[in-house]
Design a protein around this motif. Structure first.
Motif, PDB file in Angstrom:
ATOM      1  N   GLY A  91      85.258  22.186  52.583  1.00 57.68           N
ATOM      2  CA  GLY A  91      84.963  21.218  51.883  1.00 57.68           C
ATOM      3  C   GLY A  91      84.258  22.151  50.320  1.00 57.68           C
ATOM      4  O   GLY A  91      83.651  21.716  50.010  1.00 57.68           O
ATOM      5  N   VAL A  92      83.519  22.955  51.071  1.00 53.98           N
ATOM      6  CA  VAL A  92      82.726  24.123  49.996  1.00 53.98           C
ATOM      7  C   VAL A  92      83.955  24.019  48.808  1.00 53.98           C
ATOM      8  O   VAL A  92      82.939  24.374  48.072  1.00 53.98           O
ATOM      9  CB  VAL A  92      82.685  25.625  50.996  1.00 53.98           C
ATOM     10  CG1 VAL A  92      82.287  26.257  49.933  1.00 53.98           C
ATOM     11  CG2 VAL A  92      81.545  25.321  51.939  1.00 53.98           C
ATOM     12  N   ALA A  93      85.050  24.406  49.132  1.00 56.31           N
ATOM     13  CA  ALA A  93      85.479  24.655  47.601  1.00 56.31           C
ATOM     14  C   ALA A  93      86.124  23.012  47.083  1.00 56.31           C
ATOM     15  O   ALA A  93      85.494  22.837  45.867  1.00 56.31           O
ATOM     16  CB  ALA A  93      86.769  24.951  48.054  1.00 56.31           C
ATOM     17  N   LEU A  94      85.921  22.454  47.418  1.00 54.50           N
ATOM     18  CA  LEU A  94      85.579  20.484  47.039  1.00 54.50           C
ATOM     19  C   LEU A  94      84.218  20.395  46.428  1.00 54.50           C
ATOM     20  O   LEU A  94      84.023  20.126  44.678  1.00 54.50           O
ATOM     21  CB  LEU A  94      85.816  19.827  47.563  1.00 54.50           C
ATOM     22  CG  LEU A  94      87.067  19.200  47.976  1.00 54.50           C
ATOM     23  CD1 LEU A  94      87.400  18.588  49.183  1.00 54.50           C
ATOM     24  CD2 LEU A  94      88.397  19.138  46.465  1.00 54.50           C
ATOM     25  N   ALA A  95      83.265  20.922  46.622  1.00 52.32           N
ATOM     26  CA  ALA A  95      82.110  20.299  46.801  1.00 52.32           C
ATOM     27  C   ALA A  95      81.333  21.665  46.191  1.00 52.32           C
ATOM     28  O   ALA A  95      80.561  21.269  44.645  1.00 52.32           O
ATOM     29  CB  ALA A  95      80.365  20.799  47.641  1.00 52.32           C
ATOM     30  N   TRP A 137      90.182  24.225  38.667  1.00 55.12           N
ATOM     31  CA  TRP A 137      91.549  22.997  39.507  1.00 55.12           C
ATOM     32  C   TRP A 137      92.427  23.512  40.750  1.00 55.12           C
ATOM     33  O   TRP A 137      93.125  22.666  41.639  1.00 55.12           O
ATOM     34  CB  TRP A 137      93.071  22.737  38.477  1.00 55.12           C
ATOM     35  CG  TRP A 137      93.570  23.748  37.926  1.00 55.12           C
ATOM     36  CD1 TRP A 137      93.565  24.661  37.050  1.00 55.12           C
ATOM     37  CD2 TRP A 137      94.419  24.262  38.786  1.00 55.12           C
ATOM     38  NE1 TRP A 137      94.116  25.819  37.342  1.00 55.12           N
ATOM     39  CE2 TRP A 137      95.138  25.527  38.056  1.00 55.12           C
ATOM     40  CE3 TRP A 137      95.449  23.569  39.712  1.00 55.12           C
ATOM     41  CZ2 TRP A 137      96.993  26.033  37.996  1.00 55.12           C
ATOM     42  CZ3 TRP A 137      96.788  24.273  39.905  1.00 55.12           C
ATOM     43  CH2 TRP A 137      97.691  25.516  39.117  1.00 55.12           C
ATOM     44  N   ILE A 138      92.445  24.691  40.739  1.00 58.73           N
ATOM     45  CA  ILE A 138      93.187  25.396  42.378  1.00 58.73           C
ATOM     46  C   ILE A 138      91.952  25.234  43.350  1.00 58.73           C
ATOM     47  O   ILE A 138      92.568  25.016  44.275  1.00 58.73           O
ATOM     48  CB  ILE A 138      93.184  27.244  41.962  1.00 58.73           C
ATOM     49  CG1 ILE A 138      94.478  27.245  40.519  1.00 58.73           C
ATOM     50  CG2 ILE A 138      93.396  28.051  43.223  1.00 58.73           C
ATOM     51  CD1 ILE A 138      94.273  28.946  39.829  1.00 58.73           C
ATOM     52  N   GLY A 181      91.114  23.084  47.925  1.00 59.03           N
ATOM     53  CA  GLY A 181      89.805  22.261  49.433  1.00 59.03           C
ATOM     54  C   GLY A 181      90.700  20.995  50.069  1.00 59.03           C
ATOM     55  O   GLY A 181      90.775  20.756  50.608  1.00 59.03           O
ATOM     56  N   VAL A 182      91.603  20.373  48.889  1.00 60.71           N
ATOM     57  CA  VAL A 182      92.114  19.167  49.265  1.00 60.71           C
ATOM     58  C   VAL A 182      93.108  19.358  50.281  1.00 60.71           C
ATOM     59  O   VAL A 182      92.887  19.186  51.611  1.00 60.71           O
ATOM     60  CB  VAL A 182      92.514  18.062  48.113  1.00 60.71           C
ATOM     61  CG1 VAL A 182      93.407  17.026  48.474  1.00 60.71           C
ATOM     62  CG2 VAL A 182      91.985  17.284  47.036  1.00 60.71           C
ATOM     63  N   GLY A 183      93.776  20.237  50.080  1.00 60.47           N
ATOM     64  CA  GLY A 183      94.833  20.848  50.852  1.00 60.47           C
ATOM     65  C   GLY A 183      93.737  21.350  52.788  1.00 60.47           C
ATOM     66  O   GLY A 183      94.681  21.096  53.428  1.00 60.47           O
TER      67      GLY A 183
END
Length: 134
Positions: free
Chosen positions: A24-28, A42-43, A48-50
């Motif tokens: 969640g932190v990576a996505l947000a 993009w990584i 994050g999705v993974g």
């Protein structure tokens, strides 16, 4: 639920929670994290999705009445792959990571390694209470 399954179950649930939080932190915050760590946005989005999907799988496994040993071993294998991948990333991309980025990769790898060890011990404690699935 047997007392012997507590370590495995609790460690799986901690793994799920920390994976969900990290994903969640990576996505947000992918863009500011990219500037801070040197890891391309993009990584971070992909990770994050993974991680969110992985967290769902680990949570599902950890909440089953009888934890399937095969699923637990696959989660442990994924954790080991994360640690190995982290080491390779540190080596291959050392010129792209910031000092903070290297620390983040190292700290996450250590945390995942601890979870893998605890899950392995928890799985071994189940012993003959659960048949092996191969």
């Amino acid at each position: 639920m047997s007392v012997k399954s507590y370590l495995l179950r609790n460690t799986l649930l901690i793994n799920a929670g920390t994976s969900l939080l990290t994903g969640g932190v990576a996505l947000a915050f992918a863009d500011p994290l990219a500037r801070w760590t040197g890891i391309a946005p993009w990584i971070l989005y992909t990770l994050g999705v993974g991680l969110v999907l992985f967290a769902a799988d680990v949570a599902w496994t950890g909440t089953q009445k009888n934890i399937n040993p095969l699923f637990a071993r696959l989660i442990i294998a994924a954790d080991v792959a994360w640690v190995v991948g982290s080491g390779l990333s540190l080596h291959l991309f050392q010129d792209r990571l910031t000092t903070e980025g290297s620390w983040v990769v190292e700290i996450l790898a250590i945390a995942v390694a601890v979870l893998a060890v605890l899950q392995t011990v928890g799985l071994k404690r189940l012993g003959d209470h659960h048949p092996r699935t191969a």
